[in-house]
Design an enzyme around this catalytic site. Sequence first.
Site, PDB file in Angstrom:
ATOM      1  N   GLU A 174       0.817  -1.213   0.000  1.00  0.00           N
ATOM      2  CA  GLU A 174       0.000   0.000   0.000  1.00  0.00           C
ATOM      3  C   GLU A 174       0.853   1.268   0.000  1.00  0.00           C
ATOM      4  OE1 GLU A 174      -3.654   0.072   0.147  1.00  0.00           O
ATOM      5  OE2 GLU A 174      -3.430  -2.009  -0.491  1.00  0.00           O
ATOM      6  N   HIS A 250      -5.016   1.488   7.086  1.00  0.00           N
ATOM      7  CA  HIS A 250      -3.603   1.777   6.789  1.00  0.00           C
ATOM      8  C   HIS A 250      -2.937   2.259   8.077  1.00  0.00           C
ATOM      9  CE1 HIS A 250      -4.579   2.776   2.305  1.00  0.00           C
ATOM     10  NE2 HIS A 250      -4.018   1.581   2.364  1.00  0.00           N
ATOM     11  N   CYS A 369      -3.130  11.192   3.516  1.00  0.00           N
ATOM     12  CA  CYS A 369      -3.380  10.276   2.383  1.00  0.00           C
ATOM     13  C   CYS A 369      -3.159  10.987   1.056  1.00  0.00           C
ATOM     14  CB  CYS A 369      -4.818   9.778   2.394  1.00  0.00           C
ATOM     15  SG  CYS A 369      -5.208   8.673   3.743  1.00  0.00           S
TER      16      CYS A 369
END
EC number: 3.5.3.23
Length: 445
Positions: A174, A250, A369
Amino acid sequence: MKHFEANFDGLVGPTHNYAGLSYGNVASLNNAAAASNPKAAAKQGLLKAKSVADLGLVQGILAPQERPDLHTLRRIGFTGSDAEVLSKAAKSAPALLKACCSASSMWTANAATVSPSADTLDGKLHFTPANLVDKLHRSIEPNTTSNILKATFNDSRYFKHHQHLPEHSSFGDEGAANHTRLCSAYGHAGVELFVYGQEATNPSAPKPHKFPARQTLEASQAIARLHQLNDEGTVFIQQNPDVIDQGVFHNDVIAVGNQNVLFYHEQAFLNTQAKFAEIKRKFGESPIHFIEVPTAKVAIQDAVKSYLFNTQVITLPSGEMAIIAPTNCQENPAVHAYLNELITLGTPIKQVHYFDVKQSMQNGGGPACLRLRVAMNQNEAAALNQNTIMNDALFTRLNLWVDKHYRDRLSVADLADPQLVIESRTALDELTQIMKLGSVYQFQQ
Ligand SMILES: NCCC[C@H](NC(=O)CCC(=O)O)C(=O)O
């Protein structure tokens, strides 16, 4: 030589929508089928990026991807004209159409893992695009991400671009959302902290029961090898599976680092004390601040709702650190009280700046993000594509571009509108000229 950390924010694409595609991401599921405002989303992101540039940091922009992704729809068997492909997919496989329309590349913390030249054996700045295999809509990003990164960091004397890891769950990757770098100064070799959710090849190791662990240890180790990091400059730590099951999909939803600061929630990791001892030993003599937020002050649920840890901790030109937080943190009483207290605690963090990025937040993407961090030196900064760097002119130009091409309302039903393909391609074609990216999109090749 001067060293600093630049942030490269993802420009929100024209198809920004709420499709509920990310199981395990609470905001994405809660807002499924709500109408979005792509124009407002892009402008919120640009304003955040410009404001960070105005604080004195180097700020870049990464271009969005081509969506709807007709190439993927054709690859899975839909035929005919663009309009026919869309209408057939909308009718017989609406979930697949949604996956091919997401503007999810805006969250550039998931674009790649980046290791600065101060850490790597060959002295180059390394990039590995994330394969994002856990989610279909994200797994179609890495090839174009690679094109955009190569067009942005376009000098092989300084930048090394790797292929994304094999597309298998053993290598679920990720990107920088599960990676943070601690260092005494940006130009000094640091400790790269890789946070994984599960060990793919060890079925008896801990893992979440409900929601997926997107990052594997095997992926993190592969990145460390590719980037030529040495053992003394890396630490692998497991994310607490219990918090993944509470919506922390995450690591950057529960921890963030910058220079000698690690800001994290008490429940973020497994084996915290042993792993922190390893970090301290590898970090060396200079002081390091572990800022732990206890559950008694901020519950996991509040962290997930407000994105307290999806904040950017940045170093200002004065040397002081500031937090870039979403306005959602101001709206949560416990979190707001905590942030007011934090800046009085005598840690390097002295300021908080709030930004409205709600269009992105409603899909589970906060300020952190939306940005990919690239620590670099002045030669590397001079070698990259200067047309991607935020300044007054680019800010004005991109806002005009958004005004010209973006809709202010998009619902899931609109994704089958063939006009959206034309609008999106026209916009992106113009963008590649503004940012001098060349032909990074399949429709241009
Ligand atoms: N780093 C933040 C990533 C957020 C992203 N959300 C999404 O893809 C939601 C898309 C949607 O539901 O329409 C994700 O979960 O990977």
